[in-house]
Design a protein around this motif. Sequence first.
Motif, PDB file in Angstrom:
ATOM      1  N   LEU A 160     -48.762  32.906  38.293  1.00  0.00           N
ATOM      2  CA  LEU A 160     -49.375  31.828  39.427  1.00  0.00           C
ATOM      3  C   LEU A 160     -48.434  30.837  40.047  1.00  0.00           C
ATOM      4  O   LEU A 160     -49.202  30.649  41.478  1.00  0.00           O
ATOM      5  N   HIS A 161     -47.451  30.326  39.648  1.00  0.00           N
ATOM      6  CA  HIS A 161     -46.389  29.300  39.826  1.00  0.00           C
ATOM      7  C   HIS A 161     -45.654  30.080  41.211  1.00  0.00           C
ATOM      8  O   HIS A 161     -44.625  29.420  41.594  1.00  0.00           O
ATOM      9  N   THR A 193     -50.929  29.864  31.883  1.00  0.00           N
ATOM     10  CA  THR A 193     -49.891  28.866  32.280  1.00  0.00           C
ATOM     11  C   THR A 193     -49.323  28.573  33.653  1.00  0.00           C
ATOM     12  O   THR A 193     -49.444  30.038  34.203  1.00  0.00           O
ATOM     13  N   HIS A 194     -48.127  27.788  34.075  1.00  0.00           N
ATOM     14  CA  HIS A 194     -48.508  27.290  35.231  1.00  0.00           C
ATOM     15  C   HIS A 194     -47.071  25.838  34.805  1.00  0.00           C
ATOM     16  O   HIS A 194     -47.659  24.621  34.577  1.00  0.00           O
ATOM     17  N   GLY A 195     -46.035  26.079  35.375  1.00  0.00           N
ATOM     18  CA  GLY A 195     -45.699  25.044  35.865  1.00  0.00           C
ATOM     19  C   GLY A 195     -46.104  23.718  36.584  1.00  0.00           C
ATOM     20  O   GLY A 195     -46.577  23.830  37.140  1.00  0.00           O
ATOM     21  N   TRP A 224     -44.690  24.141  41.995  1.00  0.00           N
ATOM     22  CA  TRP A 224     -45.646  23.593  40.962  1.00  0.00           C
ATOM     23  C   TRP A 224     -46.740  22.999  40.812  1.00  0.00           C
ATOM     24  O   TRP A 224     -47.045  22.091  42.087  1.00  0.00           O
ATOM     25  N   ARG A 225     -47.937  23.024  40.821  1.00  0.00           N
ATOM     26  CA  ARG A 225     -49.356  22.415  41.300  1.00  0.00           C
ATOM     27  C   ARG A 225     -49.396  21.735  40.407  1.00  0.00           C
ATOM     28  O   ARG A 225     -48.599  21.684  39.262  1.00  0.00           O
ATOM     29  N   PRO A 226     -50.303  20.393  40.817  1.00  0.00           N
ATOM     30  CA  PRO A 226     -50.613  19.376  39.681  1.00  0.00           C
ATOM     31  C   PRO A 226     -51.637  20.031  38.782  1.00  0.00           C
ATOM     32  O   PRO A 226     -52.135  21.087  38.961  1.00  0.00           O
ATOM     33  N   VAL A 272     -44.655  23.228  31.495  1.00  0.00           N
ATOM     34  CA  VAL A 272     -45.522  24.422  31.427  1.00  0.00           C
ATOM     35  C   VAL A 272     -47.211  23.892  31.094  1.00  0.00           C
ATOM     36  O   VAL A 272     -47.281  23.588  29.876  1.00  0.00           O
ATOM     37  N   TRP A 273     -47.766  23.910  31.899  1.00  0.00           N
ATOM     38  CA  TRP A 273     -49.242  23.602  31.501  1.00  0.00           C
ATOM     39  C   TRP A 273     -49.962  24.488  31.203  1.00  0.00           C
ATOM     40  O   TRP A 273     -50.071  25.841  31.802  1.00  0.00           O
TER      41      TRP A 273
END
Length: 280
Positions: A160-161, A193-195, A224-226, A272-273
């Motif tokens: 999704l990033h 997972t997302h940067g 890159w999302r918050p 990565v969150w």
Amino acid sequence: MFAPEGVDLEHPNVARVYDYYLGGKANYAVDRVFGEKALERYPFVAAAAKANRLFLHRVVRYLSKQGIRQFIDIGSGVPTMGSTHQVADEIVDDASVVYVDNEPVAVAHSRILLEQEDVTDQHTVLHADLREPDRLWKQIEESGVIDIEQPVALLLLAVLHVTQPGHDGTDIGPQSVARFRELLPQGSYLVITHGTADDVPDSRKQEMADFGKMYDKSATPVIWRPQAEIEELFGDYELVDPGCTWTPLWHPEESGENAPVVEFDSPNDSVVWAGVARKP
Ligand SMILES: C[S@@+](CC[C@H](N)C(=O)[O-])C[C@H]1O[C@@H](n2cnc3c(N)ncnc32)[C@H](O)[C@@H]1O
């Protein structure tokens, strides 16, 4: 390396560059030039990519133990460094996986792997796009591999990033995820997972911005999302403990015996969150 029909050899592509970061061979000169430059400038990226992949292994192990037998892995990428079905098959013998990717090389390599392992009756690969959730859902149903009335784990890892432009050019990734949340049956899990450049070490903030900019000229720009925006992607699903966290911190006890160790000065260096949530 052979090039399947429809592959863009002119521009680096996120699937193949990520394969390069992981030490894979499913990439072309254009991807390697990009990947080498990225790792030379931002060496932390290789460890971050590996930690993301190791999170995939742990989450599949964890969810298999929770009774999940069906996995839909969207943006599955090139099968480098252990794939969803291989991890699930270590735990249970009745797991089914549908891999989905819109990049022809990733699809071809996944297909070849399943054929080589002679597991195509249990797992499959779709060349499809997450931006068309209803169409994709129908394709998944028609694959016959998964019973879409029963709980599944929907994996959206490091996809999704990658910006997901809709017809008007705006990013419709979150919109697609919202539709998947509706489509998934009760008891299903959503894994993301997302940067992010939120809360990373100070020295990483600018590096993340510059690293992200490198992708602007690729076939697949990134965003890159918050952290808060990433967490919103779970909607009203219930987050599994410990909630959203840096990849290395999510259930480290689920690491396989021979799992490679990826060292970080601090967990937020993994950039990565990650989170897992259940549909109530
Ligand atoms: C960075 S890779 C992540 C691979 C794997 N999920 C992982 O975390 O190890 C992102 C993948 O998402 C795929 N992808 C990007 N946009 C997509 C879309 N709209 N539909 C399907 N796959 C997509 C890319 O082709 C690539 O293989």
